[in-house]
Structure formats: C-alpha cells, structure tokens
Design an enzyme around this catalytic site. Structure first.
Site, PDB file in Angstrom:
ATOM      1  N   ARG A  72     -13.520  43.764 -30.848  1.00 45.88           N
ATOM      2  CA  ARG A  72     -12.665  44.440 -29.987  1.00 45.88           C
ATOM      3  C   ARG A  72     -13.381  44.780 -28.542  1.00 45.88           C
ATOM      4  O   ARG A  72     -12.328  45.184 -27.653  1.00 45.88           O
ATOM      5  CB  ARG A  72     -12.549  46.118 -30.692  1.00 45.88           C
ATOM      6  CG  ARG A  72     -11.616  46.878 -30.062  1.00 45.88           C
ATOM      7  CD  ARG A  72     -11.230  48.020 -31.037  1.00 45.88           C
ATOM      8  NE  ARG A  72     -12.383  48.583 -31.843  1.00 45.88           N
ATOM      9  CZ  ARG A  72     -13.123  49.415 -31.552  1.00 45.88           C
ATOM     10  NH1 ARG A  72     -13.284  49.918 -30.310  1.00 45.88           N
ATOM     11  NH2 ARG A  72     -13.989  49.887 -32.233  1.00 45.88           N
ATOM     12  N   TYR A 125      12.466  46.536 -19.782  1.00 43.09           N
ATOM     13  CA  TYR A 125      12.377  46.317 -21.123  1.00 43.09           C
ATOM     14  C   TYR A 125      12.443  47.404 -22.060  1.00 43.09           C
ATOM     15  O   TYR A 125      11.682  48.334 -21.779  1.00 43.09           O
ATOM     16  CB  TYR A 125      11.021  45.517 -21.414  1.00 43.09           C
ATOM     17  CG  TYR A 125      10.997  44.912 -22.630  1.00 43.09           C
ATOM     18  CD1 TYR A 125      11.640  43.808 -23.376  1.00 43.09           C
ATOM     19  CD2 TYR A 125      10.156  45.450 -23.569  1.00 43.09           C
ATOM     20  CE1 TYR A 125      11.533  43.379 -24.389  1.00 43.09           C
ATOM     21  CE2 TYR A 125       9.919  45.184 -24.863  1.00 43.09           C
ATOM     22  CZ  TYR A 125      10.652  44.249 -25.438  1.00 43.09           C
ATOM     23  OH  TYR A 125      10.621  43.448 -26.594  1.00 43.09           O
ATOM     24  N   ASP A 197       5.652  43.974 -14.445  1.00 44.49           N
ATOM     25  CA  ASP A 197       6.020  43.200 -15.758  1.00 44.49           C
ATOM     26  C   ASP A 197       6.652  41.624 -15.231  1.00 44.49           C
ATOM     27  O   ASP A 197       7.779  41.658 -14.885  1.00 44.49           O
ATOM     28  CB  ASP A 197       6.797  43.623 -16.581  1.00 44.49           C
ATOM     29  CG  ASP A 197       7.005  42.927 -18.001  1.00 44.49           C
ATOM     30  OD1 ASP A 197       6.877  41.542 -18.060  1.00 44.49           O
ATOM     31  OD2 ASP A 197       7.325  43.618 -18.957  1.00 44.49           O
ATOM     32  N   LYS A 222       6.306  35.222 -24.970  1.00 43.97           N
ATOM     33  CA  LYS A 222       7.325  34.662 -24.337  1.00 43.97           C
ATOM     34  C   LYS A 222       6.904  33.190 -23.653  1.00 43.97           C
ATOM     35  O   LYS A 222       6.364  32.237 -24.453  1.00 43.97           O
ATOM     36  CB  LYS A 222       8.191  35.495 -23.420  1.00 43.97           C
ATOM     37  CG  LYS A 222       8.133  37.067 -24.000  1.00 43.97           C
ATOM     38  CD  LYS A 222       9.324  37.013 -25.117  1.00 43.97           C
ATOM     39  CE  LYS A 222       9.298  38.555 -25.848  1.00 43.97           C
ATOM     40  NZ  LYS A 222       9.476  39.561 -24.784  1.00 43.97           N
TER      41      LYS A 222
HETATM   42  C1  LIG Z   1       9.210  40.936 -24.890  1.00 37.80           C
HETATM   43  C2  LIG Z   1       8.897  41.601 -23.684  1.00 37.80           C
HETATM   44  C3  LIG Z   1       7.855  42.790 -23.647  1.00 37.80           C
HETATM   45  C4  LIG Z   1       7.101  43.250 -24.942  1.00 37.80           C
HETATM   46  O1  LIG Z   1       6.331  42.278 -25.544  1.00 37.80           O
HETATM   47  P1  LIG Z   1       5.804  42.083 -26.815  1.00 37.80           P
HETATM   48  O2  LIG Z   1       4.933  40.955 -26.945  1.00 37.80           O
HETATM   49  O3  LIG Z   1       6.924  42.057 -27.550  1.00 37.80           O
HETATM   50  O4  LIG Z   1       5.042  43.353 -27.324  1.00 37.80           O
HETATM   51  C5  LIG Z   1       7.616  43.324 -22.510  1.00 37.80           C
HETATM   52  N1  LIG Z   1       8.361  43.127 -21.272  1.00 37.80           N
HETATM   53  C6  LIG Z   1       9.357  41.964 -21.150  1.00 37.80           C
HETATM   54  C7  LIG Z   1      10.000  41.846 -20.023  1.00 37.80           C
HETATM   55  C8  LIG Z   1       9.495  41.286 -22.512  1.00 37.80           C
HETATM   56  O5  LIG Z   1      10.570  40.469 -22.542  1.00 37.80           O
END
Ligand SMILES: *Cc1c(COP(=O)(O)O)cnc(C)c1O
Length: 409
Positions: A72, A125, A197, A222
């Site tokens: 951790r 998101y 993000d 992603k």
């Molecule tokens: C999927 C996504 C998230 C969240 O990510 P997780 O890995 O599902 O926690 C945050 N921001 C964007 C733009 C996303 O597409």
C-alpha cells in the site's frame, strides 16, 4: 536507473521507466546483471517486504523512497508503471491507483485537504460529477459547475476560497473541448491547482502539463491499458503534489492499484501510440460516414468541420480520438433497434477498448433517469455513443451500414 530522453511517444511508451527498481543486491541466489534480468517487468505480487536486520527496516521506514516496506506504500511493479506514466505525460512524478475514480478522489482530497471551493466543468464523467455534487458538499466542499468551453465563465466563478479548477476535454458524451492553455493560465493567475481528466485524449492526443496544467488524471481502464482487462487509474503532476497524495490520501483512503493490475496496464501501454493512431484514423472515417447517412440527424466528433470547436481541436489535439456521438432521426426506438442489429460493435459501457463499443444511454444506462432530467443533461433519446475500436475500418462501416439501413430517415 537509466533515465533517457526519447524523441517519440512510441519509444517512450515502450522503454520509459522500464528499469527494475529492486534487485537483490547480495546473496548468491539473487538476480544480477550477470545472470540476466527479466526483460519484461515481473509482477511483484506480494503485500509485504522482508528485511535482514532491524537497522535496515528502520532505515527503510525513515527514508521510504530507498526501498519497499508494504505494497500500500509502494511496490516495484507499481513503480515501473508510475515512472512510465510520468514520462508519457511530461510530469515530474506519477501515482497509479486502483481505478479512475480512485485517481480522481485521491487527487481532489489531496488538493482540498484543508477544505475549499472547486470550479468544475458542468459536464463531467458521471461519478466525478456525483462526487463533487453530492459527496463533497456533505464534507463542506462546494463546487460551482460552469460551461468551461468559455474560460471566462471559469474566471467569474472563482471565489477567495477556490482551491481547484477541475476539467475534462473532450467531455462525455457531447465531446466538448476546453481551451486547456487558457484555463491553466487562469488557474496560475489566481494561484489555484488545475486538474484535468485526460482519459478521452490520452497522453498521445494531448499533454496538458505542457499546456500549463498542474495535475493530470486518467482512468487507465480505458485507452491506457486498452485491453478491457483492468480497472485502474493514474495521477501525474509535480513531485511535491504526488508525494503528498502518496503519503496522504492514497495511503489513508487506500485506492491502491494491485501489482497484477499494474502489470496488465504495463502490458497495454507500449502499444498505446500505435493504437491511438488507428483509433483516430478509424473514427475520422466512421464519423464522416455517419454524418452522410440519411438516418442520422447529427454527429459530434472533434475531427469533423461541423464540430463547433474544430479549430481548437486542430490546435490543441494530436489526433481527434476514438469517441463519436450521434443522434438518430428515429429517436429512442431507432437507438434500441440499432444496438440490437449491430454484430461487430458490442453493446457495452466503457471506452478505449480494442473492440468497438456502442452505447445507447436512453434505453440502457439512463433508462431509469426521467426524460426531463435526460433532456437537461443533454442525453437525447436518439443519442448513440461509439468508442471506435481497432477492427478494420470497412468492417465497422459495413456493420453500421446494415444496422442503419432499416432505420427511419
Ligand atoms: C471511466 C472514466 C472514469 C472512471 O474510471 P474508472 O476506472 O471506471 O474508475 C473517469 N473519467 C473518465 C473520463 C472516464 O471515462
């Protein structure tokens, strides 16, 4: 550790950060350069690390960066991934996290430890929006949501206690862009931490730190991993911020990535630049095809001249990404019929996968949301979102063509 500078993203994605941070230095059974060390970073799938003496353990606890104690707090497989992420996003340091939301919450908690106010893009998101709109207010942290496509609206919303400007670009699902450099400049002028993000664009599509942003976040679930096998996230920024996040919110709230998921992500990143190019090429062709189809009312894609911010997209992005949103003339029934008829494109949430994914929010993810609220948030009944994959362009187009064929025009 060798810290070479590379000219291109592909070399970086393959080689950057890829040196093993620990090798047993003594003992005959230990790995050594003489016996050969693994070319692919191994998975250190262990929770804790052993010491020979109390003095060694004490030293590691005093100077945590000199070794490993407990996963951790840090782990070699995580660390290789973090080194690579920092180079790709041109940051000083990076933290890998258990999920994209783990990255978002850890970064926000780090920046807002003493409370404060957030100015955020209004279309975020969904879980990030809920965190800022529902959870944080209960802890005394308020957010003002603005249409950040106009940077002046960010500036007007700033209060004396504003600590964070929080952005996404392109946004979900309408693929709106924010002028990243302009927003970063506003943040700098007011001494506010800017956070973006970068999941939709990846480090191949844009590098926000070079545009003046302080902290970059990713859902590595992603494009970065690309394999649809993991949930993972990342925070990239200055050393001071990353260390504060690592020793504070990450450790204490615990959104730590598992070594196995760090390793799976490490398997994905080397092909990211190649995948990004193909995602973008496929998406340009498909967006152009969809825009000409009689069953389609409109298409939103940053690489189309019809996108209201096409000029900004050309200036700010390297490739326009793999996400396309369109509206069908036939409304909700047409959206449902389309996803039912598609054979190659898979009906699934998420994005950035090697497979083409399609999502019709009105009949699936948002079917429990009232029509009124859907309308307010821009989720129209005939809206369909694609995450264009890496299949052959002509196969995706043929699949779309046969599915669109029966829909009203
Ligand atoms: C999927 C996504 C998230 C969240 O990510 P997780 O890995 O599902 O926690 C945050 N921001 C964007 C733009 C996303 O597409």
């Amino acid at each position: 550790m060798k810290n070479k500078k590379y000219k291109g993203k592909s070399t970086e994605a393959i080689h950057a950060g890829e040196s093993l941070p620990i090798l047993p230095s003594d003992g005959e059974e230990g790995l050594s350069e003489k016996t050969g060390i693994p070319l692919l970073t191994p998975i250190y799938q262990n929770s804790t690390f052993q010491f020979q003496t109390a003095a060694e353990c004490e030293l590691a606890c005093i100077d945590e960066e000199s070794g490993y104690i407990y996963t951790r707090w840090g782990n070699p497989t995580q660390q290789v991934l973090e080194q690579k992420l920092a180079v790709l996003e041109t940051g000083e340091a990076a933290l890998a996290t258990a999920s994209g939301m783990g990255a978002i919450s850890t970064a926000l908690l780090t920046a807002l430890l003493d409370g404060g106010h957030v100015v955020a893009m209004e279309t975020l998101y969904s879980a990030a929006y809920n965190l800022l709109n529902e959870d944080f207010p209960r802890m005394g942290i308020e957010t003002t949501f603005v249409d950040a496509t106009d940077p002046n609206k960010i500036e007007s919303a700033i209060r004396p206690d504003t600590k964070v400007i929080y952005l996404e670009s392109p946004t979900n699902p309408l693929l709106k862009l924010v002028d990243i450099a302009a927003c970063a400049e506003i943040a700098k002028t007011h001494n506010i931490t800017s956070i973006i993000d970068n999941t939709f664009a990846t480090a191949c599509g844009q590098q926000p730190i070079t545009l003046g942003i302080d902290v970059v976040l990713h859902s590595m679930t992603k494009y970065l991993s690309g394999n649809g096998a993991v949930i993972a996230g990342a925070i990239i920024g200055e050393n001071e911020f990353i260390m504060r996040a690592k020793k504070g919110a990450l450790r204490n709230f615990g959104a730590v990535i598992s070594p196995f998921n760090a390793w799976l992500t490490l398997l994905g990143i080397p092909t990211l630049p190649l995948r990004w190019t193909k995602h973008c090429e496929n998406a340009v062709s498909i967006a152009t095809f969809l825009e000409q189809h009689p069953a389609v009312a409109w298409v939103r894609y940053p690489g189309l001249v019809s996108h209201p911010q096409y000029e900004l997209a050309k200036r700010q992005m390297n490739g326009f990404g793999g996400m396309i949103t369109m509206e069908l003339k036939g409304g909700r029934d047409a959206g449902e019929a389309l996803v039912n008829r598609l054979q190659i494109c898979s009906l699934a949430v998420s994005l950035g996968d090697v497979r083409t994914l399609v999502c019709h929010p009105a009949s699936t993810t948002h079917s429990l949301v009232s029509a009124e609220v859907r309308q307010q948030t821009g989720i129209t009944d005939g809206m369909v979102r694609f995450s264009i994959g890496l299949e052959d362009t002509e196969d995706i187009i043929a699949d779309l063509d046969q599915a669109l064929d029966v829909l009203p025009s």
